[in-house]
Design a protein around this motif. Structure first.
Motif, PDB file in Angstrom:
ATOM      1  N   UNK A  87       0.845  -1.193   0.000  1.00  0.00           N
ATOM      2  CA  UNK A  87       0.000   0.000   0.000  1.00  0.00           C
ATOM      3  C   UNK A  87       0.877   1.237   0.000  1.00  0.00           C
ATOM      4  N   UNK A  88       0.250   2.357  -0.338  1.00  0.00           N
ATOM      5  CA  UNK A  88       0.911   3.665  -0.233  1.00  0.00           C
ATOM      6  C   UNK A  88       0.945   4.053   1.237  1.00  0.00           C
ATOM      7  N   UNK A  89       1.726   5.065   1.563  1.00  0.00           N
ATOM      8  CA  UNK A  89       1.757   5.553   2.945  1.00  0.00           C
ATOM      9  C   UNK A  89       0.414   6.125   3.365  1.00  0.00           C
ATOM     10  N   UNK A  90      -0.426   6.499   2.406  1.00  0.00           N
ATOM     11  CA  UNK A  90      -1.752   7.031   2.737  1.00  0.00           C
ATOM     12  C   UNK A  90      -2.757   5.908   2.994  1.00  0.00           C
ATOM     13  N   UNK A  91      -2.326   4.641   2.792  1.00  0.00           N
ATOM     14  CA  UNK A  91      -3.204   3.501   3.026  1.00  0.00           C
ATOM     15  C   UNK A  91      -3.912   3.002   1.783  1.00  0.00           C
ATOM     16  N   UNK A  92      -3.801   3.758   0.704  1.00  0.00           N
ATOM     17  CA  UNK A  92      -4.445   3.368  -0.549  1.00  0.00           C
ATOM     18  C   UNK A  92      -3.632   2.255  -1.207  1.00  0.00           C
ATOM     19  N   UNK A  93      -4.325   1.379  -1.895  1.00  0.00           N
ATOM     20  CA  UNK A  93      -3.625   0.323  -2.637  1.00  0.00           C
ATOM     21  C   UNK A  93      -2.718   0.942  -3.686  1.00  0.00           C
ATOM     22  N   UNK A  94      -1.700   0.230  -4.024  1.00  0.00           N
ATOM     23  CA  UNK A  94      -0.818   0.680  -5.104  1.00  0.00           C
ATOM     24  C   UNK A  94      -1.088  -0.198  -6.305  1.00  0.00           C
ATOM     25  N   UNK A  95      -0.666   0.251  -7.452  1.00  0.00           N
ATOM     26  CA  UNK A  95      -0.803  -0.558  -8.658  1.00  0.00           C
ATOM     27  C   UNK A  95       0.418  -0.331  -9.532  1.00  0.00           C
ATOM     28  N   UNK A  96       0.566  -1.177 -10.534  1.00  0.00           N
ATOM     29  CA  UNK A  96       1.703  -1.072 -11.439  1.00  0.00           C
ATOM     30  C   UNK A  96       1.228  -0.451 -12.745  1.00  0.00           C
ATOM     31  N   UNK A  97       1.965   0.558 -13.173  1.00  0.00           N
ATOM     32  CA  UNK A  97       1.662   1.269 -14.410  1.00  0.00           C
ATOM     33  C   UNK A  97       2.830   1.106 -15.371  1.00  0.00           C
ATOM     34  N   UNK A  98       2.593   1.482 -16.620  1.00  0.00           N
ATOM     35  CA  UNK A  98       3.638   1.486 -17.635  1.00  0.00           C
ATOM     36  C   UNK A  98       3.819   2.903 -18.144  1.00  0.00           C
ATOM     37  N   UNK A  99       5.054   3.349 -18.130  1.00  0.00           N
ATOM     38  CA  UNK A  99       5.359   4.700 -18.589  1.00  0.00           C
ATOM     39  C   UNK A  99       5.198   4.798 -20.103  1.00  0.00           C
ATOM     40  N   UNK A 100       4.665   5.923 -20.518  1.00  0.00           N
ATOM     41  CA  UNK A 100       4.521   6.186 -21.960  1.00  0.00           C
ATOM     42  C   UNK A 100       5.319   7.417 -22.369  1.00  0.00           C
ATOM     43  N   UNK A 101       6.259   7.813 -21.532  1.00  0.00           N
ATOM     44  CA  UNK A 101       7.063   8.991 -21.860  1.00  0.00           C
ATOM     45  C   UNK A 101       8.142   8.633 -22.862  1.00  0.00           C
ATOM     46  N   UNK A 102       8.682   9.634 -23.520  1.00  0.00           N
ATOM     47  CA  UNK A 102       9.786   9.415 -24.451  1.00  0.00           C
ATOM     48  C   UNK A 102      11.048   9.009 -23.693  1.00  0.00           C
ATOM     49  N   UNK A 103      11.204   9.544 -22.491  1.00  0.00           N
ATOM     50  CA  UNK A 103      12.399   9.252 -21.690  1.00  0.00           C
ATOM     51  C   UNK A 103      12.388   7.827 -21.143  1.00  0.00           C
ATOM     52  N   UNK A 104      11.222   7.294 -20.781  1.00  0.00           N
ATOM     53  CA  UNK A 104      11.111   5.956 -20.174  1.00  0.00           C
ATOM     54  C   UNK A 104       9.988   5.148 -20.828  1.00  0.00           C
ATOM     55  N   UNK A 105      10.027   4.930 -22.125  1.00  0.00           N
ATOM     56  CA  UNK A 105       8.924   4.220 -22.774  1.00  0.00           C
ATOM     57  C   UNK A 105       8.866   2.752 -22.342  1.00  0.00           C
ATOM     58  N   UNK A 106       7.669   2.307 -21.940  1.00  0.00           N
ATOM     59  CA  UNK A 106       7.463   0.911 -21.567  1.00  0.00           C
ATOM     60  C   UNK A 106       8.025   0.520 -20.216  1.00  0.00           C
ATOM     61  N   UNK A 107       8.594   1.464 -19.511  1.00  0.00           N
ATOM     62  CA  UNK A 107       9.182   1.174 -18.196  1.00  0.00           C
ATOM     63  C   UNK A 107       8.058   1.107 -17.166  1.00  0.00           C
ATOM     64  N   UNK A 108       8.067   0.055 -16.334  1.00  0.00           N
ATOM     65  CA  UNK A 108       6.988  -0.122 -15.362  1.00  0.00           C
ATOM     66  C   UNK A 108       7.351   0.508 -14.022  1.00  0.00           C
ATOM     67  N   UNK A 109       6.305   0.989 -13.341  1.00  0.00           N
ATOM     68  CA  UNK A 109       6.511   1.595 -12.030  1.00  0.00           C
ATOM     69  C   UNK A 109       5.308   1.323 -11.137  1.00  0.00           C
ATOM     70  N   UNK A 110       5.546   1.448  -9.831  1.00  0.00           N
ATOM     71  CA  UNK A 110       4.499   1.266  -8.828  1.00  0.00           C
ATOM     72  C   UNK A 110       4.090   2.654  -8.369  1.00  0.00           C
ATOM     73  N   UNK A 111       2.767   2.839  -8.221  1.00  0.00           N
ATOM     74  CA  UNK A 111       2.294   4.152  -7.797  1.00  0.00           C
ATOM     75  C   UNK A 111       1.008   4.006  -7.006  1.00  0.00           C
TER      76      UNK A 111
END
Length: 136
Positions: free
Chosen positions: A23-47
């Motif tokens: 979970x996030x520090x706020x208690x909300x669930x986190x999920x995994x996303x995929x970046x669509x930026x030119x700098x990090x295309x296809x790179x996955x992150x947790x948010x």
């Protein structure tokens, strides 16, 4: 699900959470996303699902790296414990071998005792017969 993460690439906030947070520090669930930026295309992150600025953000490869880093000392301890257990097993095998030798010696001794008892019974019977015959 994809998300544009331009701002997250410069403002990484994990709040000291190592590995994959549940979970996030706020208690909300986190999920995994995929970046669509030119700098990090296809790179996955947790948010954090709330997507609020300054909430949890972590690249997946960083989370994996932290998980591995945290697991390595535990693996070393398990390896040491395994080696100790292997040594204990080797010692116990030696004890078992000694006990088996003692069992063989004891069985041999029991057989000797049985033979001696039979011989003594035969001798006692002969002595009894001789005594009875001589008294008559």
């Amino acid at each position: 699900m994809s998300l544009d993460s331009t701002s997250e690439s410069s403002t990484v906030n994990t709040y000291g959470i190592r590995g994959f947070p549940a979970n996030c520090v706020c208690g909300t669930k986190r999920t995994i996303y995929t970046s669509e930026t030119n700098k990090n295309p296809g790179r996955t992150f947790v948010r954090c699902l709330t997507r609020r600025k300054n909430h949890l953000f972590k690249w997946v490869e960083d989370a994996v790296y932290e998980e591995v880093q945290d697991a390595l000392p535990k693996i070393v301890l398990l390896e040491a414990e395994l080696n100790k257990e292997k040594s204990d097993i080797a010692d116990l095998k030696g004890v078992v071998a000694e006990l088996m030798e003692e069992v063989v010696r004891t069985k041999t001794e029991v057989k000797r005792c049985k033979v001696m008892v039979k011989i003594l019974l035969v001798i006692m019977c002969l002595i009894s017969i001789v005594l009875v015959v001589s008294l008559m």
